[in-house]
Design a protein around this motif. Structure first.
Motif, PDB file in Angstrom:
ATOM      1  N   ASP A  74       0.970  -1.353   0.143  1.00 17.61           N
ATOM      2  CA  ASP A  74       0.073  -0.121   0.142  1.00 17.61           C
ATOM      3  C   ASP A  74       0.816   1.308   0.043  1.00 17.61           C
ATOM      4  OD1 ASP A  74      -1.878  -1.561   0.180  1.00 17.61           O
ATOM      5  OD2 ASP A  74      -2.757  -1.363   1.827  1.00 17.61           O
ATOM      6  N   LEU A  75       1.702   0.964   0.633  1.00 14.51           N
ATOM      7  CA  LEU A  75       2.953   2.198   0.211  1.00 14.51           C
ATOM      8  C   LEU A  75       3.894   2.206  -0.603  1.00 14.51           C
ATOM      9  CD1 LEU A  75       4.209   4.772   2.424  1.00 14.51           C
ATOM     10  CD2 LEU A  75       6.210   2.969   2.868  1.00 14.51           C
ATOM     11  N   LEU A  76       4.037   1.786  -1.245  1.00 12.57           N
ATOM     12  CA  LEU A  76       4.527   1.757  -2.755  1.00 12.57           C
ATOM     13  C   LEU A  76       3.153   2.265  -3.684  1.00 12.57           C
ATOM     14  CD1 LEU A  76       7.013  -1.433  -2.959  1.00 12.57           C
ATOM     15  CD2 LEU A  76       7.710   1.392  -3.071  1.00 12.57           C
ATOM     16  N   ALA A  77       2.357   1.424  -3.673  1.00 12.07           N
ATOM     17  CA  ALA A  77       1.107   2.841  -4.647  1.00 12.07           C
ATOM     18  C   ALA A  77       0.675   3.767  -4.571  1.00 12.07           C
ATOM     19  CB  ALA A  77       0.180   1.165  -4.222  1.00 12.07           C
ATOM     20  N   ALA A  78       0.876   3.765  -2.814  1.00 12.76           N
ATOM     21  CA  ALA A  78       0.539   5.431  -2.705  1.00 12.76           C
ATOM     22  C   ALA A  78       1.748   6.504  -3.932  1.00 12.76           C
ATOM     23  CB  ALA A  78      -0.068   5.763  -0.974  1.00 12.76           C
ATOM     24  N   HIS A  79       2.302   5.847  -3.206  1.00 14.28           N
ATOM     25  CA  HIS A  79       4.017   6.263  -3.619  1.00 14.28           C
ATOM     26  C   HIS A  79       3.959   7.023  -4.681  1.00 14.28           C
ATOM     27  CE1 HIS A  79       8.225   8.254  -3.349  1.00 14.28           C
ATOM     28  NE2 HIS A  79       8.170   6.614  -4.141  1.00 14.28           N
ATOM     29  N   ALA A  80       3.414   5.994  -5.590  1.00 16.47           N
ATOM     30  CA  ALA A  80       3.717   5.847  -6.874  1.00 16.47           C
ATOM     31  C   ALA A  80       2.679   6.960  -7.709  1.00 16.47           C
ATOM     32  CB  ALA A  80       3.803   4.298  -7.559  1.00 16.47           C
ATOM     33  N   ARG A  81       1.463   6.886  -6.629  1.00 17.21           N
ATOM     34  CA  ARG A  81       0.479   7.728  -7.349  1.00 17.21           C
ATOM     35  C   ARG A  81       0.584   9.664  -6.466  1.00 17.21           C
ATOM     36  NH1 ARG A  81      -2.874   4.200  -4.591  1.00 17.21           N
ATOM     37  NH2 ARG A  81      -3.039   5.347  -2.814  1.00 17.21           N
ATOM     38  N   GLY A  82       2.034   9.873  -6.346  1.00 15.94           N
ATOM     39  CA  GLY A  82       2.283  10.465  -6.131  1.00 15.94           C
ATOM     40  C   GLY A  82       1.891  11.665  -4.673  1.00 15.94           C
ATOM     41  N   GLN A  83       1.465  10.174  -4.004  1.00 11.84           N
ATOM     42  CA  GLN A  83       0.602  10.054  -2.164  1.00 11.84           C
ATOM     43  C   GLN A  83       1.137   9.738  -1.327  1.00 11.84           C
ATOM     44  OE1 GLN A  83      -3.538   8.933  -3.183  1.00 11.84           O
ATOM     45  NE2 GLN A  83      -4.131  10.348  -4.664  1.00 11.84           N
ATOM     46  N   GLY A  84       0.977   8.871  -0.372  1.00  7.94           N
ATOM     47  CA  GLY A  84       1.610   9.004   0.878  1.00  7.94           C
ATOM     48  C   GLY A  84       2.295   9.749   1.791  1.00  7.94           C
ATOM     49  N   ARG A  85       2.385  10.856   1.869  1.00  8.65           N
ATOM     50  CA  ARG A  85       3.135  11.695   2.304  1.00  8.65           C
ATOM     51  C   ARG A  85       2.816  11.580   3.619  1.00  8.65           C
ATOM     52  NH1 ARG A  85       5.324  16.821   1.155  1.00  8.65           N
ATOM     53  NH2 ARG A  85       4.704  18.394   4.084  1.00  8.65           N
ATOM     54  N   ASN A  86       1.651  10.868   4.491  1.00 12.63           N
ATOM     55  CA  ASN A  86       1.167  10.357   5.847  1.00 12.63           C
ATOM     56  C   ASN A  86       1.587   9.246   5.918  1.00 12.63           C
ATOM     57  OD1 ASN A  86       0.987  13.118   6.436  1.00 12.63           O
ATOM     58  ND2 ASN A  86      -1.088  13.637   5.632  1.00 12.63           N
ATOM     59  N   LEU A  87       1.955   8.394   4.809  1.00 15.82           N
ATOM     60  CA  LEU A  87       1.683   6.311   5.451  1.00 15.82           C
ATOM     61  C   LEU A  87       3.092   6.905   5.535  1.00 15.82           C
ATOM     62  CD1 LEU A  87       0.250   6.084   2.310  1.00 15.82           C
ATOM     63  CD2 LEU A  87      -0.611   6.388   5.033  1.00 15.82           C
ATOM     64  N   VAL A  88       3.444   5.192   6.841  1.00 20.23           N
ATOM     65  CA  VAL A  88       4.360   4.740   6.965  1.00 20.23           C
ATOM     66  C   VAL A  88       4.438   3.670   7.286  1.00 20.23           C
ATOM     67  CG1 VAL A  88       6.204   3.723   8.949  1.00 20.23           C
ATOM     68  CG2 VAL A  88       5.653   6.407   8.903  1.00 20.23           C
ATOM     69  N   GLY A  89       5.350   2.580   6.081  1.00 20.62           N
ATOM     70  CA  GLY A  89       5.430   1.478   6.078  1.00 20.62           C
ATOM     71  C   GLY A  89       5.152   0.741   7.948  1.00 20.62           C
ATOM     72  N   LEU A  90       4.812  -0.536   7.806  1.00 18.41           N
ATOM     73  CA  LEU A  90       4.975  -1.694   8.939  1.00 18.41           C
ATOM     74  C   LEU A  90       5.097  -2.554   8.574  1.00 18.41           C
ATOM     75  CD1 LEU A  90       1.854  -0.433  11.284  1.00 18.41           C
ATOM     76  CD2 LEU A  90       5.233   0.790  11.073  1.00 18.41           C
ATOM     77  N   THR A  91       5.860  -3.092   8.737  1.00 18.46           N
ATOM     78  CA  THR A  91       7.165  -4.570   8.528  1.00 18.46           C
ATOM     79  C   THR A  91       6.963  -5.525   9.643  1.00 18.46           C
ATOM     80  OG1 THR A  91       9.019  -4.283   8.345  1.00 18.46           O
ATOM     81  CG2 THR A  91       7.678  -3.651   6.359  1.00 18.46           C
ATOM     82  N   PHE A  92       7.007  -6.932   9.757  1.00 17.36           N
ATOM     83  CA  PHE A  92       6.985  -7.974  10.827  1.00 17.36           C
ATOM     84  C   PHE A  92       7.538  -8.994  10.177  1.00 17.36           C
ATOM     85  CE2 PHE A  92       4.488  -5.046  12.848  1.00 17.36           C
ATOM     86  CZ  PHE A  92       3.820  -5.234  14.024  1.00 17.36           C
ATOM     87  N   ASP A  93       8.944  -9.403  10.304  1.00 21.21           N
ATOM     88  CA  ASP A  93       9.902 -10.493  10.131  1.00 21.21           C
ATOM     89  C   ASP A  93      10.048 -11.425  10.567  1.00 21.21           C
ATOM     90  OD1 ASP A  93      10.453  -7.870   8.353  1.00 21.21           O
ATOM     91  OD2 ASP A  93      12.566  -8.302   9.104  1.00 21.21           O
ATOM     92  N   ASP A  94      10.237 -13.163  10.014  1.00 24.67           N
ATOM     93  CA  ASP A  94      10.150 -13.957  11.051  1.00 24.67           C
ATOM     94  C   ASP A  94       8.421 -14.628  10.966  1.00 24.67           C
ATOM     95  OD1 ASP A  94      12.545 -13.510  10.826  1.00 24.67           O
ATOM     96  OD2 ASP A  94      12.711 -13.064  12.644  1.00 24.67           O
ATOM     97  N   GLY A  95       8.036 -14.191  10.817  1.00 27.73           N
ATOM     98  CA  GLY A  95       6.616 -14.914  11.559  1.00 27.73           C
ATOM     99  C   GLY A  95       5.980 -15.396  12.259  1.00 27.73           C
ATOM    100  N   TYR A  96       6.219 -14.837  13.585  1.00 31.07           N
ATOM    101  CA  TYR A  96       6.257 -15.339  14.800  1.00 31.07           C
ATOM    102  C   TYR A  96       5.116 -15.243  15.175  1.00 31.07           C
ATOM    103  CZ  TYR A  96      11.108 -14.468  15.637  1.00 31.07           C
ATOM    104  OH  TYR A  96      12.470 -14.276  15.501  1.00 31.07           O
ATOM    105  N   ALA A  97       4.708 -16.033  15.731  1.00 24.83           N
ATOM    106  CA  ALA A  97       3.333 -16.048  16.287  1.00 24.83           C
ATOM    107  C   ALA A  97       2.317 -15.652  16.989  1.00 24.83           C
ATOM    108  CB  ALA A  97       2.815 -17.959  16.879  1.00 24.83           C
TER     109      ALA A  97
END
Length: 255
Positions: A66-89
């Protein structure tokens, strides 16, 4: 849910503005931090404070797609990507309710070769259960969380032979796409280690983007930098990490 000010916050007038540069936060496990030699765990209370910090500044956490899609539209100024690695339960019962309360999305990078397994790649620290098939389906289909690949078994891909590299990258995408019934768009490099051979393999496998940690000098949608966020990151530390990230990073080209 009411949002209470954090006394460690910098003044609201100094709120971050993302502009043309992507800011992606890297989390791992959410739970007990008492035995955490790699500093990969954040407590639920600290995560709630961090999400509140974003919210009070008019920022919202979203998936990387969603962050990249908004960025591609010239939007996303107020968005932050949240990622969680490893897939902990613990993502399902500890992180997800807080994300929901704060109106946030996220990307979880999972290991389809270790479903319902544990983090045996870590020689120190406690064993933690990883998400299984039913957990991943619940996160994706019910909760709308983006599912990405972290490879099959959490190996350093820069040290893998070509056959292992293809299995970890392309094989994991096939397994996850079949599981969730949709193409998997995102990849995350185990340990954050990359080189041009690994990046090319990820691109050729059909992913739309890939997350690293500090990929310089590589750049672009297959070498997205991220900022580690941990238990010690108060509002002030988050703000300083953001400012340092802004000063060091070039805009992501081709994203």
């Amino acid at each position: 849910m009411s949002v209470t000010a954090d006394p460690t916050d910098p003044p609201v007038g100094t709120r971050p503005v993302l502009g043309g540069k992507l800011w992606v936060a890297m989390y791992h496990s959410v739970g007990d931090c008492s035995d955490d030699p790699y500093r990969i765990t954040v407590s639920p209370d600290r995560l709630a404070r961090q999400l509140g910090w974003l919210r009070r500044r008019g920022l919202r956490g979203v998936s990387v797609a969603d962050l990249l899609a908004a960025h591609a539209r010239g939007q996303g100024r107020n968005l932050v990507g949240l990622t969680f690695d490893d897939g902990y339960a613990d993502f399902l019962d500890r992180a997800l309710p807080l994300l929901r309360d704060h109106g946030c999305g996220a990307t979880v990078f999972v290991l389809p070769g270790l479903l319902d397994g544990q983090n045996d790649w870590d020689p120190l620290g406690p064993r933690k259960r990883l998400l299984g098939k039913r957990d991943i389906l619940q996160a994706a289909a019910v909760e709308g969380i983006e599912i990405g690949s972290h490879g099959l078994t959490h190996v350093d891909l820069t040290k893998a032979d070509d056959e292992t590299l293809r299995a970890e990258v392309a094989g994991s995408r096939t397994l996850l796409s079949d599981l969730i019934g949709a193409p998997v768009q995102g990849f995350c490099y185990p340990y954050g280690t990359i080189d041009q051979r690994v990046v090319d393999t990820v691109r050729d496998a059909g992913y739309a983007y890939a997350c690293a940690i500090d990929p310089a000098p590589l750049n672009g949608p297959y070498a997205l930098p991220r900022v580690h966020v941990g238990e010690q990151d108060t509002g002030v530390r988050l703000f300083l990490k953001y400012r340092l990230h802004r000063m060091r990073r070039r805009p992501v080209e081709g994203a």
